[in-house]
Design a protein around this motif. Sequence first.
Motif, PDB file in Angstrom:
ATOM      1  N   GLU A  16     -18.301  25.466  -8.139  1.00  0.00           N
ATOM      2  CA  GLU A  16     -18.063  26.202  -6.903  1.00  0.00           C
ATOM      3  C   GLU A  16     -19.367  26.836  -6.408  1.00  0.00           C
ATOM      4  OE1 GLU A  16     -15.005  28.888  -8.274  1.00  0.00           O
ATOM      5  OE2 GLU A  16     -13.437  27.582  -7.458  1.00  0.00           O
ATOM      6  N   ASP A  17     -19.462  27.043  -5.108  1.00  0.00           N
ATOM      7  CA  ASP A  17     -20.663  27.597  -4.468  1.00  0.00           C
ATOM      8  C   ASP A  17     -21.891  26.735  -4.757  1.00  0.00           C
ATOM      9  OD1 ASP A  17     -19.377  29.762  -3.279  1.00  0.00           O
ATOM     10  OD2 ASP A  17     -19.602  31.008  -5.056  1.00  0.00           O
ATOM     11  N   SER A  18     -21.684  25.425  -4.770  1.00  0.00           N
ATOM     12  CA  SER A  18     -22.790  24.523  -5.097  1.00  0.00           C
ATOM     13  C   SER A  18     -23.844  24.471  -3.993  1.00  0.00           C
ATOM     14  CB  SER A  18     -22.255  23.113  -5.368  1.00  0.00           C
ATOM     15  OG  SER A  18     -21.593  22.602  -4.224  1.00  0.00           O
ATOM     16  N   GLU A  19     -23.498  24.933  -2.792  1.00  0.00           N
ATOM     17  CA  GLU A  19     -24.473  24.921  -1.695  1.00  0.00           C
ATOM     18  C   GLU A  19     -25.646  25.846  -1.962  1.00  0.00           C
ATOM     19  OE1 GLU A  19     -21.422  28.094  -0.655  1.00  0.00           O
ATOM     20  OE2 GLU A  19     -21.422  26.097  -1.558  1.00  0.00           O
ATOM     21  N   ALA A  20     -25.563  26.653  -3.009  1.00  0.00           N
ATOM     22  CA  ALA A  20     -26.661  27.552  -3.368  1.00  0.00           C
ATOM     23  C   ALA A  20     -27.968  26.801  -3.616  1.00  0.00           C
ATOM     24  CB  ALA A  20     -26.292  28.366  -4.611  1.00  0.00           C
ATOM     25  N   VAL A  21     -27.889  25.498  -3.941  1.00  0.00           N
ATOM     26  CA  VAL A  21     -29.113  24.732  -4.220  1.00  0.00           C
ATOM     27  C   VAL A  21     -30.047  24.692  -3.017  1.00  0.00           C
ATOM     28  CG1 VAL A  21     -27.982  23.297  -5.956  1.00  0.00           C
ATOM     29  CG2 VAL A  21     -28.082  22.495  -3.588  1.00  0.00           C
ATOM     30  N   GLY A  22     -29.516  24.974  -1.827  1.00  0.00           N
ATOM     31  CA  GLY A  22     -30.350  24.959  -0.629  1.00  0.00           C
ATOM     32  C   GLY A  22     -31.501  25.944  -0.686  1.00  0.00           C
ATOM     33  N   LYS A  23     -31.384  26.963  -1.516  1.00  0.00           N
ATOM     34  CA  LYS A  23     -32.443  27.968  -1.632  1.00  0.00           C
ATOM     35  C   LYS A  23     -33.760  27.332  -2.041  1.00  0.00           C
ATOM     36  CE  LYS A  23     -33.586  32.275  -4.057  1.00  0.00           C
ATOM     37  NZ  LYS A  23     -33.970  33.054  -2.875  1.00  0.00           N
ATOM     38  N   SER A  24     -33.703  26.294  -2.895  1.00  0.00           N
ATOM     39  CA  SER A  24     -34.942  25.678  -3.361  1.00  0.00           C
ATOM     40  C   SER A  24     -34.989  24.169  -3.166  1.00  0.00           C
ATOM     41  CB  SER A  24     -35.173  25.999  -4.848  1.00  0.00           C
ATOM     42  OG  SER A  24     -34.107  25.514  -5.639  1.00  0.00           O
ATOM     43  N   ASN A  28     -39.544  47.380   9.670  1.00  0.00           N
ATOM     44  CA  ASN A  28     -38.362  47.441   8.816  1.00  0.00           C
ATOM     45  C   ASN A  28     -38.074  46.023   8.352  1.00  0.00           C
ATOM     46  OD1 ASN A  28     -37.958  50.197   9.339  1.00  0.00           O
ATOM     47  ND2 ASN A  28     -36.718  49.749  11.157  1.00  0.00           N
ATOM     48  N   ILE A  29     -38.028  45.813   7.043  1.00  0.00           N
ATOM     49  CA  ILE A  29     -37.756  44.474   6.523  1.00  0.00           C
ATOM     50  C   ILE A  29     -36.527  44.521   5.633  1.00  0.00           C
ATOM     51  CG2 ILE A  29     -39.398  44.805   4.608  1.00  0.00           C
ATOM     52  CD1 ILE A  29     -39.922  41.734   4.781  1.00  0.00           C
ATOM     53  N   THR A  30     -35.632  43.577   5.850  1.00  0.00           N
ATOM     54  CA  THR A  30     -34.426  43.497   5.042  1.00  0.00           C
ATOM     55  C   THR A  30     -34.153  42.039   4.694  1.00  0.00           C
ATOM     56  OG1 THR A  30     -32.137  44.265   4.861  1.00  0.00           O
ATOM     57  CG2 THR A  30     -32.791  43.291   6.976  1.00  0.00           C
ATOM     58  N   GLY A  31     -33.082  41.818   3.954  1.00  0.00           N
ATOM     59  CA  GLY A  31     -32.721  40.470   3.536  1.00  0.00           C
ATOM     60  C   GLY A  31     -31.232  40.254   3.686  1.00  0.00           C
ATOM     61  N   LYS A  32     -30.710  39.336   2.908  1.00  0.00           N
ATOM     62  CA  LYS A  32     -29.273  39.090   2.936  1.00  0.00           C
ATOM     63  C   LYS A  32     -28.822  38.611   1.562  1.00  0.00           C
ATOM     64  CE  LYS A  32     -29.586  34.309   4.646  1.00  0.00           C
ATOM     65  NZ  LYS A  32     -29.188  33.363   5.726  1.00  0.00           N
ATOM     66  N   GLU A  85     -32.850  35.441   1.593  1.00  0.00           N
ATOM     67  CA  GLU A  85     -32.571  35.808   0.198  1.00  0.00           C
ATOM     68  C   GLU A  85     -33.799  35.630  -0.692  1.00  0.00           C
ATOM     69  OE1 GLU A  85     -28.480  35.377  -1.742  1.00  0.00           O
ATOM     70  OE2 GLU A  85     -28.572  33.618  -0.459  1.00  0.00           O
ATOM     71  N   SER A  86     -34.970  35.557  -0.098  1.00  0.00           N
ATOM     72  CA  SER A  86     -36.173  35.227  -0.854  1.00  0.00           C
ATOM     73  C   SER A  86     -36.808  36.454  -1.502  1.00  0.00           C
ATOM     74  CB  SER A  86     -37.193  34.547   0.061  1.00  0.00           C
ATOM     75  OG  SER A  86     -38.393  34.316  -0.637  1.00  0.00           O
ATOM     76  N   GLY A  87     -36.690  36.556  -2.820  1.00  0.00           N
ATOM     77  CA  GLY A  87     -37.346  37.635  -3.545  1.00  0.00           C
ATOM     78  C   GLY A  87     -38.855  37.530  -3.475  1.00  0.00           C
ATOM     79  N   LEU A  88     -39.389  36.298  -3.638  1.00  0.00           N
ATOM     80  CA  LEU A  88     -40.829  36.104  -3.502  1.00  0.00           C
ATOM     81  C   LEU A  88     -41.285  36.488  -2.102  1.00  0.00           C
ATOM     82  CD1 LEU A  88     -43.664  35.088  -4.204  1.00  0.00           C
ATOM     83  CD2 LEU A  88     -42.862  32.763  -3.749  1.00  0.00           C
ATOM     84  N   GLY A  89     -40.537  36.064  -1.091  1.00  0.00           N
ATOM     85  CA  GLY A  89     -40.914  36.383   0.281  1.00  0.00           C
ATOM     86  C   GLY A  89     -41.002  37.874   0.518  1.00  0.00           C
ATOM     87  N   LEU A  90     -40.022  38.613   0.010  1.00  0.00           N
ATOM     88  CA  LEU A  90     -40.024  40.066   0.178  1.00  0.00           C
ATOM     89  C   LEU A  90     -41.234  40.691  -0.498  1.00  0.00           C
ATOM     90  CD1 LEU A  90     -38.587  42.734   0.988  1.00  0.00           C
ATOM     91  CD2 LEU A  90     -37.493  42.664  -1.276  1.00  0.00           C
ATOM     92  N   LYS A 125     -32.558  38.385 -11.132  1.00  0.00           N
ATOM     93  CA  LYS A 125     -32.707  37.138 -10.392  1.00  0.00           C
ATOM     94  C   LYS A 125     -31.578  37.071  -9.352  1.00  0.00           C
ATOM     95  CE  LYS A 125     -36.322  35.326 -12.454  1.00  0.00           C
ATOM     96  NZ  LYS A 125     -37.550  34.964 -11.702  1.00  0.00           N
ATOM     97  N   GLU A 126     -31.288  35.852  -8.817  1.00  0.00           N
ATOM     98  CA  GLU A 126     -30.203  35.730  -7.843  1.00  0.00           C
ATOM     99  C   GLU A 126     -28.875  36.200  -8.436  1.00  0.00           C
ATOM    100  OE1 GLU A 126     -33.441  33.229  -6.247  1.00  0.00           O
ATOM    101  OE2 GLU A 126     -32.648  33.690  -8.225  1.00  0.00           O
TER     102      GLU A 126
END
Length: 420
Positions: A391-399, A106-110, A86-91, A327-328
């Motif tokens: 809810e969806d607090s696991e999103a912090v794992g992104k950073s 071919n590059i994709t994300g999720k 899900e990395s915008g910077l990475g892409l 953004k996300e």
Amino acid sequence: MIQKIHKSIIEGEIAAPSSKSALQRLIASAFLAKGQSIIQYKTLSDDALAGLNLIKSLGALVEKDDKVIKITGGFNNPKSELLIGESGLGLRMFTPILALHKDAFNITGKGSLLKRPVDFIVNTLKDFDIEIHSNQGKLPLKIKGPYKNTKVNVDGEFSSQLLTGLLMALPLAETDSVLSVSNLKSKPYIDLTIEILNKFGIEVYHNNYELFNIPANQEYKPINITTEGDWSGAAFLVVAGAIAGQIRITDIDLDSAQGDKAIVDIVEKAGAKVDRFDNALVVSKKELLSFEYDATDTPDLFPPLVALAVFCKGRSVIHGVHRLIHKESNRALTLKTEFEKIGAKIILDGDKMIVEGSKITGSKVSSHHDHRIAMALAVAGLQADGEMIIEDSEAVGKSWPDFFENLREIGGSLRFENYI
């Protein structure tokens, strides 16, 4: 995952997490170097892991041990199908790097990355005579180099991250590059890119961020480096100290090129007590008054600034709302929607966000799977009346995967539950 937070008084010491922005740039630079680079880190975000997995797919040798990454770079029988999570910077950073190779990729994300527009990537790289196509303006991207034209006009309005990728790739091009850049936003992140490139022995020259000259046929030299602390993450700790007690933040460079260090001056002007030390600072709660800040170059500060503003007396004004759309989540609307659930009063007026100091009451809210929204709501929950349920607090794992645990260690009353 659900995080439940109750009103708390915090006191203690936390080391800032490793900078996601710096670590991803270090990973890309180490991939481009001949030989083995050694990168030391404290925290490894989902985005950094996505970058490591991508360079492994391209043929790099990656060894990951206790807080140390060893990377022996280079394209080596690269796979054609690539995933950047899900990395915008990475892409935006790795796509120009892929164009250095003669093979097609071919590059994709999720997740949310699949919804983000990529037209600006396609249009910019086509000007370099690179073969590149999208899926009706979205991922996946199909790209095939090499660079045939290296004198190009680049529009920096949408994102500085694509320029970062170009600054990393073009030193390895066969001809000197001249980039005429207009409307550049987030200049501090370009400073960070150039600082890291210099550490790897790469030279990039610019005139007021408008004309970039990049000599060709340079060589990345492998290095041994420690990843600096993350000001984007530390911003939430700074606000937590300002509203809920006292916190000492360590492993943070007060002279960093990261623009988000501006959070320190903002909370201090709003009334919080700030004591600065070598690679550390202490932030303490005091009466807070409204503030005004232009976040155009530092859009990641919007979430912590909203968490700060709701506890300030008066109306705070934050400029630069247009930087939040892709953004996300659409962060402007998400911040307004979720913070209004807990009693905040937020007005979106053109390119500015007006936040009125309010009585904040815990409620059930959602991160919209956006790591910075989750952290902002958690910080606000430290001084909310009643229970904050995120809810969806696991999103912090992104950073910052350990964010909630670290907050708990300094007195935050937090409890998590898995979905049933």
